[in-house]
Design a protein around this motif. Structure first.
Motif, mmCIF file in Angstrom:
data_model
loop_
_atom_site.group_PDB
_atom_site.id
_atom_site.type_symbol
_atom_site.label_atom_id
_atom_site.label_comp_id
_atom_site.label_asym_id
_atom_site.label_seq_id
_atom_site.Cartn_x
_atom_site.Cartn_y
_atom_site.Cartn_z
ATOM 1 N N GLU A 225 22.598 36.310 -40.185
ATOM 2 C CA GLU A 225 22.142 35.142 -40.943
ATOM 3 C C GLU A 225 20.749 34.705 -40.500
ATOM 4 O OE1 GLU A 225 26.531 33.099 -41.805
ATOM 5 O OE2 GLU A 225 25.402 32.601 -39.990
ATOM 6 N N THR A 226 20.531 34.698 -39.194
ATOM 7 C CA THR A 226 19.214 34.315 -38.680
ATOM 8 C C THR A 226 18.158 35.308 -39.120
ATOM 9 O OG1 THR A 226 20.188 33.228 -36.742
ATOM 10 C CG2 THR A 226 17.877 33.869 -36.588
ATOM 11 N N LEU A 227 18.457 36.592 -39.030
ATOM 12 C CA LEU A 227 17.474 37.625 -39.385
ATOM 13 C C LEU A 227 17.127 37.570 -40.867
ATOM 14 C CD1 LEU A 227 15.939 39.858 -37.903
ATOM 15 C CD2 LEU A 227 17.712 41.460 -38.636
ATOM 16 N N THR A 228 18.115 37.350 -41.714
ATOM 17 C CA THR A 228 17.848 37.237 -43.159
ATOM 18 C C THR A 228 16.929 36.055 -43.448
ATOM 19 O OG1 THR A 228 19.966 38.249 -43.770
ATOM 20 C CG2 THR A 228 18.902 36.859 -45.420
ATOM 21 N N ALA A 229 17.224 34.904 -42.841
ATOM 22 C CA ALA A 229 16.390 33.715 -43.033
ATOM 23 C C ALA A 229 14.994 33.928 -42.447
ATOM 24 C CB ALA A 229 17.058 32.499 -42.400
ATOM 25 N N VAL B 146 40.033 26.287 -25.553
ATOM 26 C CA VAL B 146 39.010 26.103 -26.570
ATOM 27 C C VAL B 146 39.363 26.980 -27.765
ATOM 28 C CG1 VAL B 146 37.532 27.854 -25.472
ATOM 29 C CG2 VAL B 146 36.530 26.253 -27.097
ATOM 30 N N ALA B 147 39.291 26.393 -28.958
ATOM 31 C CA ALA B 147 39.562 27.124 -30.190
ATOM 32 C C ALA B 147 38.275 27.752 -30.689
ATOM 33 C CB ALA B 147 40.142 26.186 -31.249
ATOM 34 N N VAL B 148 38.367 29.006 -31.123
ATOM 35 C CA VAL B 148 37.181 29.753 -31.540
ATOM 36 C C VAL B 148 37.448 30.437 -32.868
ATOM 37 C CG1 VAL B 148 35.681 31.722 -30.984
ATOM 38 C CG2 VAL B 148 36.400 30.141 -29.170
ATOM 39 N N LEU B 149 36.489 30.349 -33.770
ATOM 40 C CA LEU B 149 36.510 31.120 -35.011
ATOM 41 C C LEU B 149 35.566 32.294 -34.813
ATOM 42 C CD1 LEU B 149 37.450 31.415 -37.969
ATOM 43 C CD2 LEU B 149 35.423 30.096 -38.630
ATOM 44 N N THR B 150 36.105 33.496 -34.742
ATOM 45 C CA THR B 150 35.269 34.664 -34.496
ATOM 46 C C THR B 150 34.458 35.015 -35.742
ATOM 47 O OG1 THR B 150 36.935 36.281 -35.185
ATOM 48 C CG2 THR B 150 36.991 35.537 -32.883
ATOM 49 N N ASN B 151 33.446 35.835 -35.546
ATOM 50 C CA ASN B 151 32.585 36.211 -36.670
ATOM 51 C C ASN B 151 33.319 37.003 -37.740
ATOM 52 O OD1 ASN B 151 30.561 34.960 -35.268
ATOM 53 N ND2 ASN B 151 29.214 36.749 -35.125
ATOM 54 N N ASN B 152 34.431 37.621 -37.377
ATOM 55 C CA ASN B 152 35.208 38.357 -38.393
ATOM 56 C C ASN B 152 36.290 37.504 -39.037
ATOM 57 O OD1 ASN B 152 37.225 38.214 -36.472
ATOM 58 N ND2 ASN B 152 37.127 40.381 -35.893
ATOM 59 N N GLY B 153 36.255 36.180 -38.770
ATOM 60 C CA GLY B 153 37.156 35.254 -39.447
ATOM 61 C C GLY B 153 38.473 34.993 -38.755
ATOM 62 N N GLU B 154 38.656 35.511 -37.547
ATOM 63 C CA GLU B 154 39.920 35.324 -36.819
ATOM 64 C C GLU B 154 39.864 34.044 -35.987
ATOM 65 O OE1 GLU B 154 42.614 37.695 -33.451
ATOM 66 O OE2 GLU B 154 40.637 38.462 -34.057
ATOM 67 N N VAL C 82 34.068 35.940 -16.477
ATOM 68 C CA VAL C 82 33.196 35.117 -17.310
ATOM 69 C C VAL C 82 33.350 35.549 -18.761
ATOM 70 C CG1 VAL C 82 30.812 34.469 -17.832
ATOM 71 C CG2 VAL C 82 31.534 34.735 -15.452
ATOM 72 N N ILE C 83 33.645 34.595 -19.619
ATOM 73 C CA ILE C 83 33.716 34.867 -21.061
ATOM 74 C C ILE C 83 32.571 34.115 -21.721
ATOM 75 C CG2 ILE C 83 35.088 34.688 -23.174
ATOM 76 C CD1 ILE C 83 37.603 34.704 -21.467
ATOM 77 N N LEU C 84 31.681 34.855 -22.332
ATOM 78 C CA LEU C 84 30.517 34.281 -23.013
ATOM 79 C C LEU C 84 30.787 34.307 -24.513
ATOM 80 C CD1 LEU C 84 27.575 33.232 -22.601
ATOM 81 C CD2 LEU C 84 26.822 35.613 -22.822
ATOM 82 N N ILE C 85 30.714 33.148 -25.156
ATOM 83 C CA ILE C 85 31.050 33.038 -26.579
ATOM 84 C C ILE C 85 29.842 32.536 -27.355
ATOM 85 C CG2 ILE C 85 32.555 31.924 -28.280
ATOM 86 C CD1 ILE C 85 34.690 31.697 -26.115
ATOM 87 N N SER C 86 29.443 33.290 -28.366
ATOM 88 C CA SER C 86 28.285 32.929 -29.184
ATOM 89 C C SER C 86 28.379 33.631 -30.526
ATOM 90 C CB SER C 86 26.985 33.345 -28.477
ATOM 91 O OG SER C 86 25.866 33.235 -29.341
ATOM 92 N N PRO C 87 27.916 32.997 -31.597
ATOM 93 C CA PRO C 87 27.905 33.693 -32.887
ATOM 94 C C PRO C 87 26.800 34.743 -32.971
ATOM 95 C CG PRO C 87 26.919 31.526 -33.115
ATOM 96 C CD PRO C 87 27.485 31.596 -31.721
ATOM 97 N N ASN C 88 25.876 34.733 -32.004
ATOM 98 C CA ASN C 88 24.713 35.615 -32.065
ATOM 99 C C ASN C 88 24.905 36.858 -31.205
ATOM 100 O OD1 ASN C 88 23.014 33.572 -33.516
ATOM 101 N ND2 ASN C 88 23.362 32.458 -31.611
ATOM 102 N N SER C 89 24.835 38.016 -31.820
ATOM 103 C CA SER C 89 24.932 39.264 -31.064
ATOM 104 C C SER C 89 23.620 39.585 -30.359
ATOM 105 C CB SER C 89 25.296 40.428 -31.992
ATOM 106 O OG SER C 89 24.316 40.587 -33.014
ATOM 107 N N HIS C 90 22.534 38.936 -30.795
ATOM 108 C CA HIS C 90 21.211 39.176 -30.229
ATOM 109 C C HIS C 90 20.619 37.878 -29.694
ATOM 110 C CE1 HIS C 90 21.808 42.793 -32.547
ATOM 111 N NE2 HIS C 90 20.655 43.301 -32.156
ATOM 112 N N PHE C 91 19.886 37.994 -28.597
ATOM 113 C CA PHE C 91 19.151 36.859 -28.053
ATOM 114 C C PHE C 91 17.842 36.729 -28.815
ATOM 115 C CE2 PHE C 91 16.317 34.609 -25.232
ATOM 116 C CZ PHE C 91 17.119 33.696 -24.581
ATOM 117 N N PHE C 92 17.564 35.533 -29.320
ATOM 118 C CA PHE C 92 16.355 35.266 -30.103
ATOM 119 C C PHE C 92 15.282 34.744 -29.151
ATOM 120 C CE2 PHE C 92 14.673 32.495 -33.881
ATOM 121 C CZ PHE C 92 13.540 33.290 -33.957
ATOM 122 N N TRP C 93 14.228 35.528 -28.950
ATOM 123 C CA TRP C 93 13.132 35.140 -28.063
ATOM 124 C C TRP C 93 12.229 34.151 -28.800
ATOM 125 C CZ3 TRP C 93 13.030 35.965 -23.030
ATOM 126 C CH2 TRP C 93 11.844 35.735 -22.320
#
Length: 385
Positions: A136-140, A97-105, A35-46
Motif C-alpha cells: 500500500e505504501t509503495l503504490t501510494a 494482544v489481538a492482531v489482524l494479520t495481513n492475510n486477514g487472519e 521477541v515477537i515483532l509485529i508490523s504491517p510493513n514487510s519493509h523498513f521505510f528509510w
C-alpha cells in the motif's frame, strides 16, 4: 532452566526495530527470551530521505525500502518471530494482544512484556511515512512521484521541518522548471517549533528564496476543491485569496497510530501516557516509546535516548535485576534540515551549526548508505548496554 519470556513489540519503525535488535543481541544471552515483532510493513521505510526520494529518479526504491526479515535472519529461529499484521486491541488483564494479520487472519498473542512502538503517520495521509502494508505504501509512493513528475506548479502547506525540506528539495531539483510555493501560518519557517534560534529561521527563509520558492506567509488553507478543468486544485486561503495549483501537498502535522489503544491509556492529545520508567501508567508490563507515547518530542532526533533507556529497563525486568533509575528525556533542541545538496541548517541546544557541516553530514545522501546495516542491526544509532 528458566522458562522463556516473550516480549512483543508493536511496530518495526525507528524505535521498535532497533529495540528488537538490542534485546536479541544483549538480553537474550542472559535469559531465555523470545521477541515477537509485529508490523504491517514487510519493509523498513528509510523515510529520513523521503523528502528527496519523492522526486522521481533521485533515490531508487531498493534504497528506500529494505526487507525487515532479512535483517533478523542471523538470530536463532527460536528467539525471534516477525508477524505481518496490525494490533487491534490490548488486554492487559490476560497479557494478550489481538492482531489482524495481513492475510486477514485474526490471532491472539500472549506476552510477558509488551512494547507499543507504532509511531505516527502524516496527518494528510501522504506517504512520507508508511500508510499501511508495504504494498500500500509503495503504490501510494509511486503515485505521488508520478504526480510530482507531471506537475508544473506545486504548493506545499506547512512550514515545519518536513514541509520546509520538501519545498527546498523540489526547488533544488527543478529550479525554474516548476513553480514551488510554501504556505506558512507564521511569518517564517519553523515558527511553531519550540526553541528554534531566530537565525535558523532567517537562514531557512533566505535559502528557500534563493532556491526560488515562493513564500506565502501568515495564512492557512481553508478549503480545497477541483478546478473547472477537472485537473487543477483550487485552494481557498483564510486571508481571502485563492490560488490554483497542479499539485497540493499538505504537510501539516502527524496522526498518532493509536487506534488499538484503550482511551484511558491516552492523554488529551492521543499519546500513550507513561510513568517515569516508560511504562504505560498503571500497567507493570506494558511500555511505549517514540511518537505514539509521551516519552518526548515527536521527532527522530530524540529517539536514541529512549531506545537506550527502554532496552536497559526491559533488560532489568527480564533478568530480575530490579528497578532502574527514572527516564531522563532529552531537553535540548536538535534540528538538522537539508534543502537539496547545497543548502542546510542545523541546531543543537542553543548552538547553531554551520550549514556546510549539516549539508556534508546529512545533505549529501541522507544516510542512505547506512540503511541496510541499520535494518540489520549493524549500525544501530546507540551504544550497546
Amino acid at each position: 532452566m528458566a522458562s522463556t519470556k516473550t516480549v512483543i513489540i508493536l511496530g518495526a519503525g525507528w524505535t521498535g526495530l532497533p529495540l528488537a535488535h538490542k534485546l536479541l543481541k544483549y538480553t537474550s544471552i542472559k535469559t531465555s527470551l523470545r521477541v515477537i515483532l509485529i508490523s504491517p510493513n514487510s519493509h523498513f521505510f528509510w523515510n529520513v530521505a523521503a523528502t528527496r526520494a519523492l522526486i522521481p529518479g533521485m533515490i531508487p526504491d531498493e534504497s528506500m525500502f529494505i526487507p525487515i526479515a532479512n535483517g533478523f535472519a542471523h538470530y536463532p529461529v527460536e528467539t525471534f518471530e516477525f508477524i505481518l499484521g496490525r494490533a487491534t486491541g490490548i488486554q492487559p488483564s490476560s497479557n494478550s494482544v489481538a492482531v489482524l494479520t495481513n492475510n486477514g487472519e485474526s490471532r491472539t498473542f500472549h506476552y510477558h512484556h509488551l512494547v507499543i512502538a507504532t509511531g505516527s503517520s502524516i496527518a494528510s495521509g501522504l506517504p512520507l511515512k508508511p500508510i499501511g502494508t508495504h504494498e500500500e505504501t509503495l503504490t501510494a509512493w509511486h503515485d505521488l512521484q508520478a504526480k510530482i513528475s507531471d506537475a508544473r506548479d506545486i504548493i506545499v502547506a506547512g512550514a515545519g521541518p518536513t514541509g520546509v525540506e520538501v519545498a527546498g528539495e523540489l526547488a533544488a531539483k527543478f529550479g525554474k522548471l516548476k513553480r514551488i510555493t510554501l504556505i506558512m501560518h507564521g511569518d517564517a519557517p519553523l515558527e511553531n517549533s519550540r526553541d528554534i534560534l531566530p537565525s535558523i529561521r532567517t537562514t531557512l527563509d533566505k535559502d528557500l528564496q534563493k532556491l526560488g520558492v515562493k513564500l506565502i506567509r501568515k495564512t492557512r488553507v481553508e478549503t480545497v476543491s477541483v478546478g473547472n478543468d477537472g485537473k487543477t486544485q483550487v485552494l481557498s486561503l483564510d486571508n481571502g485569496s485563492t490560488v490554483v495549483t497542479d499539485l497540493y501537498l499538505p504537510l501539516l502535522g502527524i496522526r498518532l497510530n493509536n487506534s488499538f489503544v484503550t482511551d484511558s491509556f491516552l492523554d488529551s492529545h492521543g499519546s500513550v501516557k507513561l510513568d517515569c520508567n516508560m511504562r504505560v501508567v498503571g500497567i507493570e508490563n506494558v511500555w511505549a516509546i517514540g511518537d505514539v507515547s509521551t516519552a518526548g518530542p515527536k521527532q527522530l532526533t530524540v529517539t536514541d535516548n529512549q531506545i537506550i533507556y527502554l532496552a536497559s529497563a526491559l533488560d532489568a525486568a527480564l533478568t530480575e535485576k530490579g528497578p532502574v533509575t527514572p527516564y531522563q528525556p532529552i531537553r535540548q533542541t536538535m534540528v538538522f534540515l537539508s534543502l537539496g545538496k547545497k543548502y542546510a541548517a542545523g541546531q543543537i541546544g542553543n548552538w547553531r551549526l554551520w550549514g556546510v557541516l549539516v549539508s556534508y553530514v546529512k545533505g549529501r545522501n541522507l544516510f542512505i548508505d547506512t540503511a541496510r546495516g541499520y535494518v540489520g542491526g549493524k549500525h544501530l544509532r546507540h551504544a550497546p548496554m
